[in-house]
Design a protein around this motif. Sequence first.
Motif, PDB file in Angstrom:
ATOM      1  N   VAL A 193      62.174  43.365  43.417  1.00  0.00           N
ATOM      2  CA  VAL A 193      62.844  44.103  44.498  1.00  0.00           C
ATOM      3  C   VAL A 193      62.971  45.580  44.132  1.00  0.00           C
ATOM      4  O   VAL A 193      62.744  46.463  44.959  1.00  0.00           O
ATOM      5  N   LYS A 194      63.337  45.853  42.890  1.00  0.00           N
ATOM      6  CA  LYS A 194      63.499  47.238  42.448  1.00  0.00           C
ATOM      7  C   LYS A 194      62.182  47.993  42.537  1.00  0.00           C
ATOM      8  O   LYS A 194      62.129  49.147  42.985  1.00  0.00           O
ATOM      9  N   GLY A 195      61.076  47.351  42.139  1.00  0.00           N
ATOM     10  CA  GLY A 195      59.768  47.983  42.239  1.00  0.00           C
ATOM     11  C   GLY A 195      59.378  48.246  43.677  1.00  0.00           C
ATOM     12  O   GLY A 195      58.810  49.294  44.007  1.00  0.00           O
ATOM     13  N   PHE A 196      59.701  47.297  44.566  1.00  0.00           N
ATOM     14  CA  PHE A 196      59.407  47.441  45.990  1.00  0.00           C
ATOM     15  C   PHE A 196      60.124  48.659  46.560  1.00  0.00           C
ATOM     16  O   PHE A 196      59.527  49.468  47.274  1.00  0.00           O
ATOM     17  N   LEU A 197      61.411  48.805  46.226  1.00  0.00           N
ATOM     18  CA  LEU A 197      62.200  49.928  46.741  1.00  0.00           C
ATOM     19  C   LEU A 197      61.787  51.254  46.098  1.00  0.00           C
ATOM     20  O   LEU A 197      61.848  52.299  46.743  1.00  0.00           O
ATOM     21  N   ASP A 198      61.369  51.221  44.847  1.00  0.00           N
ATOM     22  CA  ASP A 198      60.912  52.453  44.192  1.00  0.00           C
ATOM     23  C   ASP A 198      59.693  53.032  44.906  1.00  0.00           C
ATOM     24  O   ASP A 198      59.472  54.243  44.894  1.00  0.00           O
ATOM     25  N   GLY A 199      58.900  52.157  45.517  1.00  0.00           N
ATOM     26  CA  GLY A 199      57.732  52.629  46.258  1.00  0.00           C
ATOM     27  C   GLY A 199      58.100  53.508  47.441  1.00  0.00           C
ATOM     28  O   GLY A 199      57.305  54.354  47.879  1.00  0.00           O
ATOM     29  N   TYR A 200      59.325  53.323  47.983  1.00  0.00           N
ATOM     30  CA  TYR A 200      59.805  54.185  49.072  1.00  0.00           C
ATOM     31  C   TYR A 200      59.775  55.653  48.655  1.00  0.00           C
ATOM     32  O   TYR A 200      59.488  56.544  49.452  1.00  0.00           O
ATOM     33  N   LEU A 201      60.180  55.883  47.388  1.00  0.00           N
ATOM     34  CA  LEU A 201      60.443  57.236  46.929  1.00  0.00           C
ATOM     35  C   LEU A 201      59.196  58.119  46.905  1.00  0.00           C
ATOM     36  O   LEU A 201      59.297  59.341  46.900  1.00  0.00           O
ATOM     37  N   THR A 202      58.025  57.504  46.878  1.00  0.00           N
ATOM     38  CA  THR A 202      56.794  58.303  46.934  1.00  0.00           C
ATOM     39  C   THR A 202      56.617  58.947  48.300  1.00  0.00           C
ATOM     40  O   THR A 202      55.885  59.926  48.444  1.00  0.00           O
TER      41      THR A 202
END
Length: 446
Positions: A193-202
């Motif tokens: 989940v954390k990796g999925f949400l980190d992708g938003y930041l790009t």
Amino acid sequence: MKNLSNENLSKKDLLLIGLMLFSLFFGAGNLIFPPFLGQSAGIKTWICMGAFFITAVGFPILGVISVAKCGGLTNLAKRVNPIFAIIFTVLIYLSIGPCLGIPRAGSLPFEMVVAPYLPQGISKTLALLLYTFIFFIIAYWLSLSPAKLVDRMGKVLTPSLLILILVIFVGALFKPLGSFGEPVGEYMTCPFVKGFLDGYLTMDTIAALNFGIVIALAIKSRGVKSEKVIVSTSIKAGAIAGTLLVIIYSMLAYLGASSGERFGTTENGAQTLTNVTMYIFGKPGAVLLAVVFTLACLTTSVGLITSCSQYFQSLNNKISYKTWVRVLCVSSMTLANMGLTKILSISVPILNAIYPIALMLILLSMLDTLFNKSSIVYSLTILFTGIVSLVDSLGQVGVKLGFVTNLCSSLPFYSKGLGWVVPAVVGMLLGIALSVVKEKSVVEVG
């Protein structure tokens, strides 16, 4: 007889467009988030990266294809509602462009890899002004000729960027940093989940809704006229860009993960990369990293300036494309000088409000043959998704909506930032059911 020159693109041109698309996506955020993820996730890096690839690679590429298929973001958004199309499209272009994305790209390389090494006695404010002035002068020059972007980015800027990143990675292989450490925080408890949400930041899924039309125009500039070929070429270019993104992200994540035990936890990925390059190359590593950051941010800024200028010109033909380029460069430079901290402080809530809507809009466009492009399905899915994502983003800045906030907070995965997922699925299924009922009633009446 068919004019094959209008139906096919050479392998060389396809590669150049693929490299151009990669360079449009690959900005400073793409440089700093993977190494920070790797450093924080440690032995769970590849679980996080698997999810990161979904939102930072998969959906952006699908976004380019969706916009190419529909002939622009506005046409795609109109499938929801004409009013929504205007509001959402303007909001996307403003947030990813002059109000957030471009100023962030202009100030981030300075803040991360230039400011820490300024000699004593030199004003940081003055140095930032000088840096951003030169940065946006170059961006302005490159943006004036959109038709030349394929050659300038594909042949020069992107290969230079890729070579420099490869130099850092190979350097780490010859001078090993260390082994992967233990994950921390949410990277340990819910790495996927954390990796999925980190992708938003790009911000790449949102950017893709802008870049789709830039890629389509680049393909047309190579003599392709068939809409079907434009879409198929966009898919191929997306595959090239996506493959490069996965490779580069994996390299950066590896650098971050292998540096965790040696350098400990840093505040951001820029510090992680700085530690790595300084360890491998010494003081010249700071110069190398500064060039990498500047190239990455420059290519992204040019793509954003170009796409935003083309869009705003389409709204008002009385103002020329070149005038919009000037306006965006000057306004972005002005905001960039407000400082990176202020820009980033408003980016996360805005992204959390917009990103889920963009994700579902792209997903619906990929699946719309299953429900005959029904506006009911589009409308209900986006409505349910938008309400939850907006409530969530308002909550992050301390704005509570009483009963509505309490109701949304009881949704599955809400605490993880994914409260919109279930409502999105419910909206889609409900829309499909209503569209089937509507079709049956029309048949019966007929």
